[in-house]
Write an enzyme that holds these catalytic residues in place. Structure first.
Site, PDB file in Angstrom:
ATOM      1  N   HIS A 100     -28.921  10.794  53.952  1.00  0.00           N
ATOM      2  CA  HIS A 100     -30.111  10.791  54.808  1.00  0.00           C
ATOM      3  C   HIS A 100     -30.095   9.656  55.821  1.00  0.00           C
ATOM      4  O   HIS A 100     -31.122   9.310  56.400  1.00  0.00           O
ATOM      5  CB  HIS A 100     -31.388  10.710  53.949  1.00  0.00           C
ATOM      6  CG  HIS A 100     -31.588  11.935  53.114  1.00  0.00           C
ATOM      7  ND1 HIS A 100     -32.413  11.950  52.008  1.00  0.00           N
ATOM      8  CD2 HIS A 100     -31.058  13.179  53.194  1.00  0.00           C
ATOM      9  CE1 HIS A 100     -32.384  13.172  51.463  1.00  0.00           C
ATOM     10  NE2 HIS A 100     -31.558  13.925  52.158  1.00  0.00           N
ATOM     11  N   CYS A 155     -27.415   6.757  69.195  1.00  0.00           N
ATOM     12  CA  CYS A 155     -27.835   7.113  70.560  1.00  0.00           C
ATOM     13  C   CYS A 155     -28.291   8.568  70.603  1.00  0.00           C
ATOM     14  O   CYS A 155     -27.590   9.454  70.096  1.00  0.00           O
ATOM     15  CB  CYS A 155     -26.668   6.906  71.541  1.00  0.00           C
ATOM     16  SG  CYS A 155     -27.083   7.448  73.225  1.00  0.00           S
ATOM     17  N   ARG A 189     -38.852  -1.467  57.494  1.00  0.00           N
ATOM     18  CA  ARG A 189     -38.038  -1.122  56.307  1.00  0.00           C
ATOM     19  C   ARG A 189     -36.689  -1.830  56.373  1.00  0.00           C
ATOM     20  O   ARG A 189     -36.151  -2.267  55.362  1.00  0.00           O
ATOM     21  CB  ARG A 189     -37.859   0.404  56.218  1.00  0.00           C
ATOM     22  CG  ARG A 189     -39.137   1.131  55.819  1.00  0.00           C
ATOM     23  CD  ARG A 189     -38.921   2.618  55.663  1.00  0.00           C
ATOM     24  NE  ARG A 189     -38.024   2.909  54.554  1.00  0.00           N
ATOM     25  CZ  ARG A 189     -37.408   4.090  54.429  1.00  0.00           C
ATOM     26  NH1 ARG A 189     -37.570   5.028  55.344  1.00  0.00           N
ATOM     27  NH2 ARG A 189     -36.614   4.317  53.391  1.00  0.00           N
ATOM     28  N   CYS A 241     -28.381   2.421  74.737  1.00  0.00           N
ATOM     29  CA  CYS A 241     -27.036   2.638  74.208  1.00  0.00           C
ATOM     30  C   CYS A 241     -26.002   1.858  75.029  1.00  0.00           C
ATOM     31  O   CYS A 241     -25.936   2.038  76.266  1.00  0.00           O
ATOM     32  CB  CYS A 241     -26.691   4.130  74.235  1.00  0.00           C
ATOM     33  SG  CYS A 241     -24.977   4.477  73.782  1.00  0.00           S
ATOM     34  N   CYS A 263     -23.608   4.608  76.783  1.00  0.00           N
ATOM     35  CA  CYS A 263     -23.997   5.551  77.864  1.00  0.00           C
ATOM     36  C   CYS A 263     -25.350   5.222  78.472  1.00  0.00           C
ATOM     37  O   CYS A 263     -25.821   5.896  79.383  1.00  0.00           O
ATOM     38  CB  CYS A 263     -24.027   6.986  77.319  1.00  0.00           C
ATOM     39  SG  CYS A 263     -25.472   7.342  76.287  1.00  0.00           S
ATOM     40  N   ASN A 290     -30.400   7.468  49.533  1.00  0.00           N
ATOM     41  CA  ASN A 290     -31.006   6.203  49.943  1.00  0.00           C
ATOM     42  C   ASN A 290     -30.411   5.692  51.252  1.00  0.00           C
ATOM     43  O   ASN A 290     -29.220   5.863  51.522  1.00  0.00           O
ATOM     44  CB  ASN A 290     -30.841   5.150  48.845  1.00  0.00           C
ATOM     45  CG  ASN A 290     -31.546   5.572  47.571  1.00  0.00           C
ATOM     46  OD1 ASN A 290     -32.395   6.477  47.587  1.00  0.00           O
ATOM     47  ND2 ASN A 290     -31.169   4.974  46.453  1.00  0.00           N
ATOM     48  N   VAL A 291     -31.245   5.046  52.026  1.00  0.00           N
ATOM     49  CA  VAL A 291     -30.841   4.501  53.331  1.00  0.00           C
ATOM     50  C   VAL A 291     -30.711   2.975  53.253  1.00  0.00           C
ATOM     51  O   VAL A 291     -30.425   2.329  54.252  1.00  0.00           O
ATOM     52  CB  VAL A 291     -31.851   4.920  54.429  1.00  0.00           C
ATOM     53  CG1 VAL A 291     -31.824   6.438  54.617  1.00  0.00           C
ATOM     54  CG2 VAL A 291     -33.279   4.458  54.120  1.00  0.00           C
ATOM     55  N   ASP A 292     -30.901   2.426  52.031  1.00  0.00           N
ATOM     56  CA  ASP A 292     -30.727   0.970  51.885  1.00  0.00           C
ATOM     57  C   ASP A 292     -29.243   0.660  51.690  1.00  0.00           C
ATOM     58  O   ASP A 292     -28.407   1.555  51.570  1.00  0.00           O
ATOM     59  CB  ASP A 292     -31.579   0.454  50.701  1.00  0.00           C
ATOM     60  CG  ASP A 292     -31.146   1.017  49.346  1.00  0.00           C
ATOM     61  OD1 ASP A 292     -31.983   1.619  48.652  1.00  0.00           O
ATOM     62  OD2 ASP A 292     -29.961   0.877  49.000  1.00  0.00           O
TER      63      ASP A 292
HETATM   64  N1  APR Z   1     -35.053   4.089  37.188  1.00  0.00           N
HETATM   65  C1  APR Z   1     -34.784   5.417  37.286  1.00  0.00           C
HETATM   66  N2  APR Z   1     -35.552   6.285  37.986  1.00  0.00           N
HETATM   67  C2  APR Z   1     -36.631   5.775  38.612  1.00  0.00           C
HETATM   68  C3  APR Z   1     -36.988   4.412  38.549  1.00  0.00           C
HETATM   69  C4  APR Z   1     -36.135   3.563  37.806  1.00  0.00           C
HETATM   70  N3  APR Z   1     -36.388   2.244  37.688  1.00  0.00           N
HETATM   71  N4  APR Z   1     -38.134   4.241  39.270  1.00  0.00           N
HETATM   72  C5  APR Z   1     -38.471   5.444  39.755  1.00  0.00           C
HETATM   73  N5  APR Z   1     -37.584   6.372  39.354  1.00  0.00           N
HETATM   74  C6  APR Z   1     -37.552   7.800  39.676  1.00  0.00           C
HETATM   75  C7  APR Z   1     -38.883   8.474  39.609  1.00  0.00           C
HETATM   76  O1  APR Z   1     -39.086   8.979  38.303  1.00  0.00           O
HETATM   77  C8  APR Z   1     -38.739   9.591  40.646  1.00  0.00           C
HETATM   78  O2  APR Z   1     -38.264  10.774  40.005  1.00  0.00           O
HETATM   79  O3  APR Z   1     -37.120   7.899  41.007  1.00  0.00           O
HETATM   80  C9  APR Z   1     -37.667   9.085  41.602  1.00  0.00           C
HETATM   81  C10 APR Z   1     -38.179   8.735  42.968  1.00  0.00           C
HETATM   82  O4  APR Z   1     -38.542   9.929  43.605  1.00  0.00           O
HETATM   83  P1  APR Z   1     -38.909   9.888  45.165  1.00  0.00           P
HETATM   84  O5  APR Z   1     -39.834   8.739  45.420  1.00  0.00           O
HETATM   85  O6  APR Z   1     -39.342  11.275  45.531  1.00  0.00           O
HETATM   86  O7  APR Z   1     -37.563   9.527  45.918  1.00  0.00           O
HETATM   87  P2  APR Z   1     -36.352  10.496  46.265  1.00  0.00           P
HETATM   88  O8  APR Z   1     -36.223  11.578  45.251  1.00  0.00           O
HETATM   89  O9  APR Z   1     -35.160   9.638  46.494  1.00  0.00           O
HETATM   90  O10 APR Z   1     -36.789  11.149  47.675  1.00  0.00           O
HETATM   91  C11 APR Z   1     -35.850  12.031  48.268  1.00  0.00           C
HETATM   92  O11 APR Z   1     -37.280  12.247  50.205  1.00  0.00           O
HETATM   93  O12 APR Z   1     -38.679  11.203  51.697  1.00  0.00           O
HETATM   94  C12 APR Z   1     -37.418  11.716  51.526  1.00  0.00           C
HETATM   95  O13 APR Z   1     -35.478  11.085  52.694  1.00  0.00           O
HETATM   96  C13 APR Z   1     -36.360  10.661  51.699  1.00  0.00           C
HETATM   97  O14 APR Z   1     -34.264  10.399  50.545  1.00  0.00           O
HETATM   98  C14 APR Z   1     -35.669  10.599  50.358  1.00  0.00           C
HETATM   99  C15 APR Z   1     -35.955  11.957  49.769  1.00  0.00           C
END
Ligand code: APR
Length: 236
Positions: A108, A116, A56, A138, A141, A89-91
């Site tokens: 997240h 570490c 990722r 690490c 440590c 988001n982690v990006d």
């Molecule tokens: N524009 C706007 N919304 C969008 C788009 C877009 N182009 N593409 C997808 N979506 C919406 C979808 O409708 C959906 O509701 O983004 C949402 C994605 O939902 P998830 O895949 O469940 O992602 P997220 O809600 O960020 O997940 C939350 O779950 O797995 C854990 O830690 C992880 O931070 C993550 C958390």
């Protein structure tokens, strides 16, 4: 704390080519959360977990921020004290769009960091593989390193910031999250004005609690959302 809280999820990065989790063909369709994103997986499934986050991390290197990231960063820089930017988001697309480290909260974790397991020190490794860094231990440590990502079942220390922001904000803007982890329906009931932007309705969100709802791509909705935010700020 700010009057406007912008909280995003994987959906805001979808148009930049980064997979969401629960949409069709999402990450959790290809990988089991239990295997790579649940407390304990570092010990029960360490190599596969490390490989998952290495992949990722490599995947985001070439990804570019989209128009939605850029508009939000501009808004944050125009209203630094009135707007808080939190993301699940982690990006690093907000960072690539120009946001500074102290202008965003990654609730997240962050793919470009390792932590570490002993001393909790955090290290930015860019897009490298974990084992290519610090001789896989690490540098402070000698402890074992891990991705600086919050797994299911683990503490999410930055949620304290989210709680503080929710207690102060009067407008919450939710962009690109299904609401499966953070209860955004509840959050919408804490503020006087609330905006939801997703691609389509989510079973985990009751959109009747939102003042405004935009079911379209974030890059298409973001200009009117920015107008909504600026109109709200003028009323303060
Ligand atoms: N524009 C706007 N919304 C969008 C788009 C877009 N182009 N593409 C997808 N979506 C919406 C979808 O409708 C959906 O509701 O983004 C949402 C994605 O939902 P998830 O895949 O469940 O992602 P997220 O809600 O960020 O997940 C939350 O779950 O797995 C854990 O830690 C992880 O931070 C993550 C958390």
């Amino acid at each position: 704390m700010s009057k406007v809280l912008i909280l995003s999820g994987a959906g805001i990065s979808a148009e930049s080519g980064i997979s969401t989790f629960r949409d069709s063909n999402g990450l959790w369709e290809k990988h089991r959360i239990e295997d790579v994103c649940t407390a304990g997986c570092l010990d029960t499934n360490g190599e596969a977990t490390k490989a998952f986050y290495d992949a990722r991390r490599a995947d985001i290197e070439e990804k570019l921020p989209n128009y939605a990231h850029k508009v939000i960063v501009k808004l944050k820089q125009k209203y630094p004290n009135e707007i808080s930017v939190l993301t699940q988001n982690v990006d690093d697309l907000f960072e690539k769009a120009g946001i500074k480290e102290n202008e965003i909260v990654h609730l997240h974790g962050f793919l470009r960091e390792l932590r570490c397991r002993e001393c909790e020190e955090v290290f930015n490794i860019g897009y490298k593989k974990q084992d290519e860094c610090f001789n896989a231990q690490c540098p402070e440590c000698g402890g074992e390193l891990r991705p600086n990502i919050v797994f299911f079942g683990e503490a999410a220390p930055k949620y304290q910031i989210l709680t503080q922001e929710l207690n102060n904000c009067e407008l919450i803007v939710i962009i690109g999250t299904s609401g499966n982890v953070l209860d955004v329906t509840y959050f919408a009931q804490l503020t006087s004005v609330s905006i939801l932007n997703n691609l389509e309705p989510s079973e985990a969100i009751d959109d009747k609690y939102f003042t405004k709802v935009y079911y379209e791509k974030a890059t298409q909705a973001i200009d009117v959302i920015a107008e909504d935010i600026e109109e709200f700020l003028i009323t303060l």
